[in-house]
Design an enzyme around this catalytic site. Structure first.
Site, PDB file in Angstrom:
ATOM      1  N   ASP A  58      24.587  35.208  24.522  1.00  0.00           N
ATOM      2  CA  ASP A  58      23.862  34.905  23.174  1.00  0.00           C
ATOM      3  C   ASP A  58      25.104  34.064  22.396  1.00  0.00           C
ATOM      4  O   ASP A  58      26.285  34.946  21.845  1.00  0.00           O
ATOM      5  CB  ASP A  58      23.462  36.277  22.509  1.00  0.00           C
ATOM      6  CG  ASP A  58      22.753  35.753  21.099  1.00  0.00           C
ATOM      7  OD1 ASP A  58      22.660  34.485  20.783  1.00  0.00           O
ATOM      8  OD2 ASP A  58      22.501  36.868  20.635  1.00  0.00           O
ATOM      9  N   ASP A  95      14.913  33.575  16.526  1.00  0.00           N
ATOM     10  CA  ASP A  95      14.312  34.760  16.695  1.00  0.00           C
ATOM     11  C   ASP A  95      12.844  34.874  16.554  1.00  0.00           C
ATOM     12  O   ASP A  95      12.379  34.470  15.321  1.00  0.00           O
ATOM     13  CB  ASP A  95      14.815  35.799  16.262  1.00  0.00           C
ATOM     14  CG  ASP A  95      16.357  36.221  16.985  1.00  0.00           C
ATOM     15  OD1 ASP A  95      16.650  35.463  17.491  1.00  0.00           O
ATOM     16  OD2 ASP A  95      16.887  37.195  16.524  1.00  0.00           O
TER      17      ASP A  95
END
Ligand code: GAL
Length: 738
Positions: A486, A553
């Site tokens: 990430d 997200d």
């Protein structure tokens, strides 16, 4: 000074949960900082700016990361609002939502507070998501009728974003009916439980009813009515059973006797479409698996049916073994090639066989990964015990029989500092990664982990920068099979790089880790997470990524699902292929919460059918984001429909393309390896729809329809009558031949 008074809703004859007398306000005056004199009536607002309450102050250019800001509103409240109310008891100030804590003053007097400030006795507490409604007496003298009233809002924000954000705010003078509301819940044994709640001390009586309706025909299937009286201390409930294998609508109404006004709540309970699996063994997973020569294989044959069951093979390639009790395949293959063998599953009710191929070569992830990730449920509060509890439930509830096998720990497992030799250390929540990996592998499950190419992860834990090889080696020693990598903290480094405008600068950290992973003697599914920057789908394959997140997200709302699923994926279908998948983020069904506070997904049942159907069509990673230990029957059935999952896992690996965009109707289709097509007809609109699929045949190149099957119901359909009822935010998922 400008008065902002956007809409006056006049009294109507009926109120359906919207207020009869309501004034809404979208903007106020704003000042950063904190000065208690700003609560008063006479304040010089000349230096104040105008700010909307529909979105945070941050998104309007105000930067207050940790601190106070004040909003002030001026509003004339007409006396006629009071006169039109049958109650004339209170005036309610609906302040919508405020990030994070607030105090509200009316004409200089405190009328309500939500959350608390750092200097309060118990310290700061955020309550950003609460709806604020503060009431004052209508005739208590505080409200000035037909004159200017000042509403002053003192807000405290910790961390971006901040301020009032879910407006418009409003001033309401409620009628009796506005103070009554009905909540509908699903009770034990498919009972709809409707509860009438009153905000008033005085008792009100009337007729309370509940109906179970067929949403398609509007036909009432059953109903119940009773006379009740309610007040603040005494709510009343009425319940009625419904068939949980059918889509029904529960409609509950209360009509108050004196005014004749009524309030109604409608609700569609969870309904299970997936037929129960047969007692005989049935293979549910893709018959294909990719592995690199020499890499250990951890795989579990997904077979439903009564236990005990024995899973065996008489012609297993040399070097491999199956644990007959759980179907876990282990071992390794030295030579590249295609290995086909027959697997048998036998229980007391019968026997089934399936041909299975292992392709030993350079590619892994030949079908999208299916499994679980800790983030959408536990957030940073994940622990080893929670991973084990979800893994056990994955097996016990039968999800492992449908191919769910990855158990991925997201952010929150790392220690504060590395070991003295620079290797990564785990925090006290994870006593032993190696033991966890060994146990998962013994069950035929796979083990996933999370890190960042930066110094810190998004959750502020240690990233892999300057320790990439050491980390890859640690992952190998723990038995890691999946790495989610990430971007996060890497952004700080990237900003300082002279070539940060180039694609190469985005590729660099991912290529570096890929080289380190490939030096390990095991296959590690490489999952990029950098939210789609620099069109990652165009170069993900070049860094050997097995999947790449295409968006920011996801969260459990229709807006998020719609934007990520229906808007942001439309152009990405050319980039998906076996071994390399677009990842629109993890599933938002079941109990989620991103913390220790879990709640049911806020998606309606139809939105959840849409979610799983679309993710299957998109050949997306299927990572469950909820606590599996708490998973209900609806969610298990939603995730364990082998015909729906077969679309996601189809070995041709072609992602669906949006073929039709007709108002709120969208049709997405993908070709399947058996020559058929999977087709999702979605209704993204706010009302139910009837869709004549035939209307789109020419546009989709369908000359004559030879077969149609409803995948959720696992039922063949007529090829001539293709007129479908599709509820709001719902889907009809078909497999067709033409
Ligand atoms: C985000 C990522 C999430 C989750 C989180 C952890 O950047 O998109 O899926 O991994 O970080 O902090």
């Amino acid at each position: 000074m400008k008065r902002i008074l956007s809409l006056l809703v006049l009294a109507g004859t009926m109120s359906l949960a919207s207020y009869a007398q309501e004034l809404t306000l979208e903007q106020g005056k704003f000042h950063a900082g904190d000065d208690m004199s700003w609560a008063g009536v006479n304040v010089d607002e000349s230096g104040w700016k105008t700010l909307s309450n529909m979105t945070t102050w941050t998104s309007q250019g105000v930067k207050i990361e940790n601190g106070f800001g004040w909003y002030r509103y001026h509003v004339t409240i007409p006396k006629s609002m009071l006169e039109k109310s049958d109650l004339k008891e209170t005036v309610d100030f609906n302040m919508a939502k405020i990030d994070d804590a607030d105090e509200v003053y009316l004409n200089g007097k405190l009328i309500g507070k939500t959350g608390s400030f750092p200097k309060d006795p118990n310290g700061y507490h955020s309550n950003w998501n609460a709806q604020r409604v503060y009431s004052v007496k209508a005739n208590g003298g505080l409200v000035k009728w037909d004159a200017d009233n000042v509403i002053a809002v003192r807000c405290y924000n910790a961390g971006d974003p901040g301020g009032m954000f879910a407006g418009p705010i409003s001033v309401r003078v409620p009628n009796t009916i506005d103070n009554l509301s009905i909540n509908i819940k699903e009770g034990e044994g498919s009972q709809s439980v409707c509860t009438l709640v009153s905000k008033m001390q005085s008792s009100k009586s009337g007729v309370f009813s509940v109906k179970v309706e067929d949403p398609e025909s509007g036909k009432v299937l059953s109903e119940k009515t009773m006379k009740v009286s309610v007040n603040k201390a005494k709510s009343r409930s009425i319940s009625l059973p419904y068939d949980s294998h059918q889509m029904v609508r529960i409609v509950s109404t209360f009509t108050e006797s004196k005014t004749g006004l009524s309030t109604t709540t409608k609700y569609i309970p969870k309904y299970i479409l997936t037929p129960a699996a047969p007692a005989e063994p049935r293979f549910n997973t893709a018959p294909l698996y990719g592995v690199r020569p020499g890499s250990p294989i951890h795989f579990r044959f997904g077979v439903s049916g009564d236990r005990p069951m024995k899973i065996t093979s008489d012609d297993l390639p040399k070097g491999l073994a199956i644990n007959p009790d759980n179907g876990a395949l282990s071992g390794s293959l030295e030579k590249p090639g295609s290995y086909t063998f027959t697997v048998k599953a036998k229980n007391a009710k019968g026997e089934q066989e399936q041909k299975f191929t292992i392709r030993c070569g350079s590619k892994i992830g030949l079908t999208p990964p299916m499994g679980w990730n800790s983030w959408n449920c536990w957030g940073l509060s994940v622990t080893q015990d929670k991973v084990i509890s979800s893994a056990k439930a994955l097996i016990e509830k039968g999800l492992a029989d449908y191919g769910y096998c990855y158990m991925n720990i997201d952010d929150g497992w790392e220690a504060k500092e590395r070991n003295a030799d620079g290797t990564i250390a785990v925090n006290q929540k994870f006593p032993s990664m190696k033991d966890l990996g060994d146990w998962l592998h013994s069950e035929g499950l796979k083990f996933g982990i999370y890190s960042s190419p930066g110094d810190l992860t998004c959750g502020g834990y240690l990233g892999s920068i300057d320790h990439e090889l050491q980390d890859a080696e640690s992952y190998n020693s723990w038995g890691i099979d999946y790495l989610k990598y990430d971007w996060c903290g890497y952004g700080r480094k990237h900003r300082t790089e002279p070539d940060n405008q180039t694609v190469a600068s985005y590729v660099r950290p991912y290529l570096l880790m890929e080289r380190c992973l490939r030096q390990q003697p095991r296959d590690i599914f490489y999952s990029l997470c950098q939210y789609g920057m620099a069109d990652v789908w165009k170069w993900g394959e070049s860094v050997d990524a097995n999947s790449w997140r295409t968006t920011g997200d996801i969260t459990d709302t229709w807006e998020s699902l719609y934007s990520i699923g229906f808007v942001q994926q439309t152009e990405l279908y050319p980039y998906a292929q076996p071994g390399h998948w677009n990842d629109p983020d993890m599933l938002i069904v079941g109990k989620v919460g991103w913390s220790n506070n879990l709640r049911d997904s806020r998606l309606t049942p139809d939105e959840q059918y849409t979610h799983i159907s679309l993710w299957s069509l998109l050949a997306s990673n299927m990572l469950i984001g909820c606590d599996i230990a708490q998973m209900d029957d609806f969610t298990v059935a939603l995730l364990c429909n082998h015909e729906v999952n077969a679309v996601n896992q189809d070995i041709l690996g072609k992602q669906a393309k949006r073929e039709v965009l007709d108002g709120s109707i969208q049709i997405w289709a993908r070709p399947l390896s058996d020559g058929s097509y999977a087709v999702g007809i979605f209704n993204v609109g706010t009302t139910d729809a009837r869709v004549d699929f035939k209307k789109y045949f020419a546009q989709m190149g369908i000359s004559s329809l030879k077969a149609a099957r409803d995948l959720w119901r696992q039922k063949d359909l007529s090829t001539s009558d293709v007129n479908y009822f599709i509820p709001t935010h719902g889907v009809k998922l078909l497999k067709i031949r033409y």
